[in-house]
Design a protein around this motif. Structure first.
Motif, PDB file in Angstrom:
ATOM      1  N   ALA A  99     -11.030  -7.208   0.717  1.00 28.06           N
ATOM      2  CA  ALA A  99      -9.577  -7.012   0.785  1.00 28.06           C
ATOM      3  C   ALA A  99      -9.034  -7.748   1.996  1.00 28.06           C
ATOM      4  O   ALA A  99      -9.759  -7.968   2.979  1.00 28.06           O
ATOM      5  CB  ALA A  99      -9.254  -5.517   0.902  1.00 28.06           C
ATOM      6  N   SER A 100      -7.763  -8.119   1.919  1.00 29.13           N
ATOM      7  CA  SER A 100      -7.138  -8.786   3.066  1.00 29.13           C
ATOM      8  C   SER A 100      -7.178  -7.835   4.274  1.00 29.13           C
ATOM      9  O   SER A 100      -7.297  -6.609   4.096  1.00 29.13           O
ATOM     10  CB  SER A 100      -5.689  -9.128   2.747  1.00 29.13           C
ATOM     11  OG  SER A 100      -4.970  -7.925   2.555  1.00 29.13           O
ATOM     12  N   PHE A 101      -7.048  -8.390   5.467  1.00 31.24           N
ATOM     13  CA  PHE A 101      -7.099  -7.561   6.663  1.00 31.24           C
ATOM     14  C   PHE A 101      -6.033  -6.462   6.603  1.00 31.24           C
ATOM     15  O   PHE A 101      -6.306  -5.299   6.925  1.00 31.24           O
ATOM     16  CB  PHE A 101      -6.927  -8.428   7.923  1.00 31.24           C
ATOM     17  CG  PHE A 101      -6.952  -7.618   9.185  1.00 31.24           C
ATOM     18  CD1 PHE A 101      -8.113  -6.975   9.596  1.00 31.24           C
ATOM     19  CD2 PHE A 101      -5.805  -7.465   9.961  1.00 31.24           C
ATOM     20  CE1 PHE A 101      -8.138  -6.191  10.748  1.00 31.24           C
ATOM     21  CE2 PHE A 101      -5.820  -6.689  11.112  1.00 31.24           C
ATOM     22  CZ  PHE A 101      -6.991  -6.056  11.506  1.00 31.24           C
ATOM     23  N   ASP A 102      -4.816  -6.829   6.157  1.00 33.02           N
ATOM     24  CA  ASP A 102      -3.733  -5.832   6.092  1.00 33.02           C
ATOM     25  C   ASP A 102      -4.110  -4.661   5.178  1.00 33.02           C
ATOM     26  O   ASP A 102      -3.858  -3.503   5.477  1.00 33.02           O
ATOM     27  CB  ASP A 102      -2.435  -6.479   5.587  1.00 33.02           C
ATOM     28  CG  ASP A 102      -1.909  -7.495   6.591  1.00 33.02           C
ATOM     29  OD1 ASP A 102      -2.415  -7.523   7.727  1.00 33.02           O
ATOM     30  OD2 ASP A 102      -1.001  -8.278   6.227  1.00 33.02           O
ATOM     31  N   ARG A 103      -4.740  -5.001   4.035  1.00 32.88           N
ATOM     32  CA  ARG A 103      -5.157  -3.936   3.105  1.00 32.88           C
ATOM     33  C   ARG A 103      -6.259  -3.073   3.713  1.00 32.88           C
ATOM     34  O   ARG A 103      -6.301  -1.861   3.497  1.00 32.88           O
ATOM     35  CB  ARG A 103      -5.709  -4.541   1.809  1.00 32.88           C
ATOM     36  CG  ARG A 103      -4.652  -5.071   0.923  1.00 32.88           C
ATOM     37  CD  ARG A 103      -4.631  -4.393  -0.443  1.00 32.88           C
ATOM     38  NE  ARG A 103      -3.354  -4.716  -1.050  1.00 32.88           N
ATOM     39  CZ  ARG A 103      -3.191  -5.693  -1.942  1.00 32.88           C
ATOM     40  NH1 ARG A 103      -4.218  -6.335  -2.397  1.00 32.88           N
ATOM     41  NH2 ARG A 103      -1.997  -5.975  -2.409  1.00 32.88           N
ATOM     42  N   LEU A 104      -7.161  -3.729   4.468  1.00 32.89           N
ATOM     43  CA  LEU A 104      -8.253  -2.954   5.089  1.00 32.89           C
ATOM     44  C   LEU A 104      -7.694  -1.944   6.086  1.00 32.89           C
ATOM     45  O   LEU A 104      -8.175  -0.812   6.183  1.00 32.89           O
ATOM     46  CB  LEU A 104      -9.241  -3.892   5.800  1.00 32.89           C
ATOM     47  CG  LEU A 104     -10.159  -4.721   4.906  1.00 32.89           C
ATOM     48  CD1 LEU A 104     -10.987  -5.692   5.737  1.00 32.89           C
ATOM     49  CD2 LEU A 104     -11.098  -3.811   4.107  1.00 32.89           C
ATOM     50  N   SER A 108      -8.097   2.030   5.813  1.00 32.73           N
ATOM     51  CA  SER A 108      -8.658   2.819   6.897  1.00 32.73           C
ATOM     52  C   SER A 108      -7.750   4.006   7.197  1.00 32.73           C
ATOM     53  O   SER A 108      -8.216   5.146   7.352  1.00 32.73           O
ATOM     54  CB  SER A 108      -8.838   1.941   8.150  1.00 32.73           C
ATOM     55  OG  SER A 108      -9.273   2.737   9.222  1.00 32.73           O
ATOM     56  N   GLU A 109      -6.459   3.738   7.250  1.00 33.28           N
ATOM     57  CA  GLU A 109      -5.506   4.814   7.560  1.00 33.28           C
ATOM     58  C   GLU A 109      -5.529   5.882   6.463  1.00 33.28           C
ATOM     59  O   GLU A 109      -5.538   7.088   6.740  1.00 33.28           O
ATOM     60  CB  GLU A 109      -4.096   4.247   7.720  1.00 33.28           C
ATOM     61  CG  GLU A 109      -3.116   5.290   8.220  1.00 33.28           C
ATOM     62  CD  GLU A 109      -1.816   4.680   8.705  1.00 33.28           C
ATOM     63  OE1 GLU A 109      -1.416   3.622   8.187  1.00 33.28           O
ATOM     64  OE2 GLU A 109      -1.197   5.285   9.615  1.00 33.28           O
ATOM     65  N   LYS A 110      -5.617   5.417   5.217  1.00 34.79           N
ATOM     66  CA  LYS A 110      -5.628   6.357   4.080  1.00 34.79           C
ATOM     67  C   LYS A 110      -6.888   7.231   4.097  1.00 34.79           C
ATOM     68  O   LYS A 110      -6.832   8.430   3.876  1.00 34.79           O
ATOM     69  CB  LYS A 110      -5.589   5.538   2.785  1.00 34.79           C
ATOM     70  CG  LYS A 110      -5.021   6.261   1.602  1.00 34.79           C
ATOM     71  CD  LYS A 110      -4.734   5.278   0.488  1.00 34.79           C
ATOM     72  CE  LYS A 110      -5.195   5.870  -0.825  1.00 34.79           C
ATOM     73  NZ  LYS A 110      -5.276   4.884  -1.878  1.00 34.79           N
TER      74      LYS A 110
END
Ligand SMILES: NC(=O)c1ccc[n+]([C@@H]2O[C@H](COP(=O)([O-])OP(=O)(O)OC[C@H]3O[C@@H](n4cnc5c(N)ncnc54)[C@H](OP(=O)(O)O)[C@@H]3O)[C@@H](O)[C@H]2O)c1
Length: 280
Positions: A99-104, A108-110
């Motif tokens: 996944a793109s860094f933004d999605r990662l 992580s937050e989720k």
């Protein structure tokens, strides 16, 4: 038994409960009469491995702890203090979803309630564990008459790809750390860079891996573990195994800028489901 420097040695192998680590553990025990001290988290997987070794099951000893925890390494080093250890193979690792860094960061937050926790865990499992192992165990290994250190890196440590930014960073750290030790140490230090190999490491993927490109480039576990086993028996230092790994490593070294965009474009044009969280 064929004559080999590793015959009868005591080896610590992290991530010995599954995948590549499990298969090389099996080979060192069955072919070389080694004593393997396996490290992993799952007792059930180690029990299954021990059972599969039949009458040689007493050549396997295992410890279960989280390799990303420094305190666990200190405890482990204390438990095996005074034992003679000849070889350390750092193999444990995790692969987050492609996944793109933004999605990662979102993931992580989720999953953990914090934007960075899951990303730190990748660095800690893949790289810090090796730093801890080398810090606390190498002094023991270096007492052996044939000390050896082998670290499992990845093709992703030789050449970055989109969608695996943190994994690639962790393996890049493993690569440079290992290459420095190759220059510093007067004994065998090896680095293994496997390409895509079908193991349980893909269990964290959120999307399907069914794709012709992936089937084409992936090496099966049996072939990969055989190559790694032979490479270690021959004391090879830099072991890049798998069609994809050889291409990534070779092209990146010759054409660093063009190869990066080329690989990204191949991934994008493959329309593989597994790469969707990178490009959409
Ligand atoms: N498969 C590939 O395509 C590929 C490609 C390049 C590099 N590699 C590298 O090869 C190595 C082995 O991967 P694999 O494909 O064999 O994966 P795998 O089948 O998932 O095995 C990973 C092993 O690491 C252990 N492990 C993971 N996190 C751990 C933790 N926090 N504490 C203790 N043990 C932990 C697991 O133990 P438990 O199962 O007991 O938790 C398991 O034994 C990894 O370093 C990976 O990055 C794999």
């Amino acid at each position: 038994m064929k004559k080999c420097w590793i015959n009868g040695k005591t080896i610590i192998i992290t991530g010995a409960s599954s995948g590549i680590g499990r298969e090389i553990t099996r080979k060192f025990i069955q072919n070389n009469d080694c004593h393997v001290i396996g490290v992993g988290r799952s007792v059930e997987k180690f029990q299954a491995l021990a059972q599969s070794l039949g009458e040689k099951s007493n050549h396997l000893e295992y410890y279960t702890f989280d390799v990303s925890e420094k305190s666990a390494w200190i405890d482990f080093a204390d438990k095996i203090k005074g034992r003679s250890i000849d070889v350390l193979i750092n193999n444990a690792g995790v692969l987050p979803p492609f996944a793109s860094f933004d999605r990662l960061v979102e993931l992580s937050e989720k999953e953990s309630g914090d934007k960075c926790t899951k990303l730190e865990a990748v660095m800690k499992t893949n790289f810090m564990s090796i730093l801890y192992a080398c810090t606390y165990l190498l002094p023991m290994v270096e007492k052996s008459s044939t000390p050896a250190l082998i670290n499992v890196c990845s093709s992703a440590g030789c050449c970055a790809l989109p969608g695996i930014s943190v994994y690639s960073a962790s393996k890049g750290a493993v690569k440079n750390f290992t290459e420095s030790l190759m220059l510093e140490k007067g004994y065998y230090v090896g680095m293994i860079c496997p390409g895509f190999t079908k193991t349980d490491i893909f269990r964290n993927q959120r999307r399907s891996m069914d794709n012709k490109l992936i089937d084409f480039i992936a090496t099966n576990l049996d072939t990969m573990s055989r190559k790694i086993y032979r490479g270690i028996c021959k004391k090879r230092r830099r072991m890049v195994f798998g069609f994809d790994a050889k291409i990534m490593d070779g092209w990146y070294r010759h054409y660093p800028r063009r190869s990066l965009t080329f690989f990204r474009d191949v991934m994008r044009r493959s329309h593989a489901e597994i790469f969707k969280d990178i490009f959409e």
